[in-house]
Motif scaffolding. Sequence first.
Motif, short mmCIF file in Angstrom:
data_model
loop_
_atom_site.label_atom_id
_atom_site.label_comp_id
_atom_site.label_asym_id
_atom_site.label_seq_id
_atom_site.Cartn_x
_atom_site.Cartn_y
_atom_site.Cartn_z
N SER A 199 2.67 -4.21 -8.18
CA SER A 199 2.09 -3.61 -7.15
C SER A 199 2.91 -3.07 -6.07
O SER A 199 3.71 -3.68 -5.64
CB SER A 199 1.02 -4.53 -6.49
OG SER A 199 0.56 -4.16 -5.21
N ARG A 200 2.44 -1.75 -5.90
CA ARG A 200 3.18 -0.79 -4.78
C ARG A 200 2.64 -1.23 -3.56
O ARG A 200 3.22 -1.01 -2.20
CB ARG A 200 2.95 0.87 -4.79
CG ARG A 200 3.56 1.08 -6.08
CD ARG A 200 3.63 2.65 -6.30
NE ARG A 200 4.32 3.24 -7.33
CZ ARG A 200 4.15 4.35 -7.85
NH1 ARG A 200 3.28 4.77 -7.69
NH2 ARG A 200 5.10 4.58 -8.87
N VAL A 201 1.53 -1.99 -3.42
CA VAL A 201 0.76 -2.47 -2.07
C VAL A 201 1.25 -3.60 -1.54
O VAL A 201 1.79 -3.55 -0.38
CB VAL A 201 -0.69 -2.49 -2.39
CG1 VAL A 201 -1.31 -2.97 -0.89
CG2 VAL A 201 -1.22 -1.26 -3.01
N ASP A 202 1.57 -4.51 -2.14
CA ASP A 202 2.06 -5.95 -1.67
C ASP A 202 3.24 -6.43 -2.33
O ASP A 202 3.80 -7.59 -2.10
CB ASP A 202 0.88 -6.97 -1.66
CG ASP A 202 0.63 -7.38 -3.12
OD1 ASP A 202 0.94 -6.88 -4.06
OD2 ASP A 202 -0.54 -8.20 -3.24
N LEU A 207 -6.92 2.79 -10.38
CA LEU A 207 -6.12 2.10 -9.55
C LEU A 207 -4.75 2.18 -9.89
O LEU A 207 -3.56 1.86 -9.10
CB LEU A 207 -6.39 0.49 -9.47
CG LEU A 207 -7.74 0.26 -8.97
CD1 LEU A 207 -7.88 -1.28 -9.21
CD2 LEU A 207 -7.83 0.53 -7.40
N ASP A 232 -2.25 4.43 -9.52
CA ASP A 232 -1.33 4.84 -8.65
C ASP A 232 -0.79 4.05 -7.74
O ASP A 232 0.03 4.27 -7.08
CB ASP A 232 -1.87 6.00 -8.18
CG ASP A 232 -3.39 5.86 -7.11
OD1 ASP A 232 -3.88 4.62 -7.37
OD2 ASP A 232 -3.38 6.34 -6.12
N ARG A 233 -1.51 2.86 -7.70
CA ARG A 233 -0.99 1.73 -6.98
C ARG A 233 -0.04 0.59 -7.43
O ARG A 233 0.18 -0.40 -6.82
CB ARG A 233 -2.34 0.82 -6.59
CG ARG A 233 -3.14 1.61 -5.51
CD ARG A 233 -4.31 0.79 -5.01
NE ARG A 233 -5.30 1.73 -4.34
CZ ARG A 233 -6.50 1.25 -4.00
NH1 ARG A 233 -6.94 -0.02 -4.13
NH2 ARG A 233 -7.46 1.95 -3.65
N PHE A 234 0.39 0.94 -8.86
CA PHE A 234 1.29 0.09 -9.49
C PHE A 234 2.42 0.94 -9.93
O PHE A 234 2.30 2.01 -10.28
CB PHE A 234 0.38 -0.36 -10.74
CG PHE A 234 -0.53 -1.32 -10.08
CD1 PHE A 234 -0.25 -2.74 -9.99
CD2 PHE A 234 -1.98 -0.83 -10.25
CE1 PHE A 234 -1.36 -3.64 -9.65
CE2 PHE A 234 -2.90 -1.79 -10.04
CZ PHE A 234 -2.57 -3.29 -9.64
#
Length: 98
Positions: free
Chosen positions: A11-14, A54, A56-58
């Motif tokens: 995950s690019r988010v967390d 989703l 683009d979030r990975f």
Amino acid sequence: MFSQIYYLILSRVDGRYLVAQPNARDREMGAGYLLMFRERFEALSYLNSHAADLSDRFAVESVSGTQLKGLLQRWGFHGVGIVQDPLIPKIEFLSYGG
């Protein structure tokens, strides 16, 4: 298994890895089975098939077999889930006893 390169979805988010939690007990404990792919295109295909909106979030990250033990210990995973077919998906689960 140790000489092979595997691909993980991160995950690019967390910064967490994509995991499978096949049992309700695993969900309660937090850790699950680290999903691994044999080819980069399989990881991308999995994302595009099951989370296209989703994706683009990975990111896809490569890891050698020799790095797996440390990764499993650090994150507290129960084992790995090697994705055999990213479209269905068909996953082979292997428990880690370390």
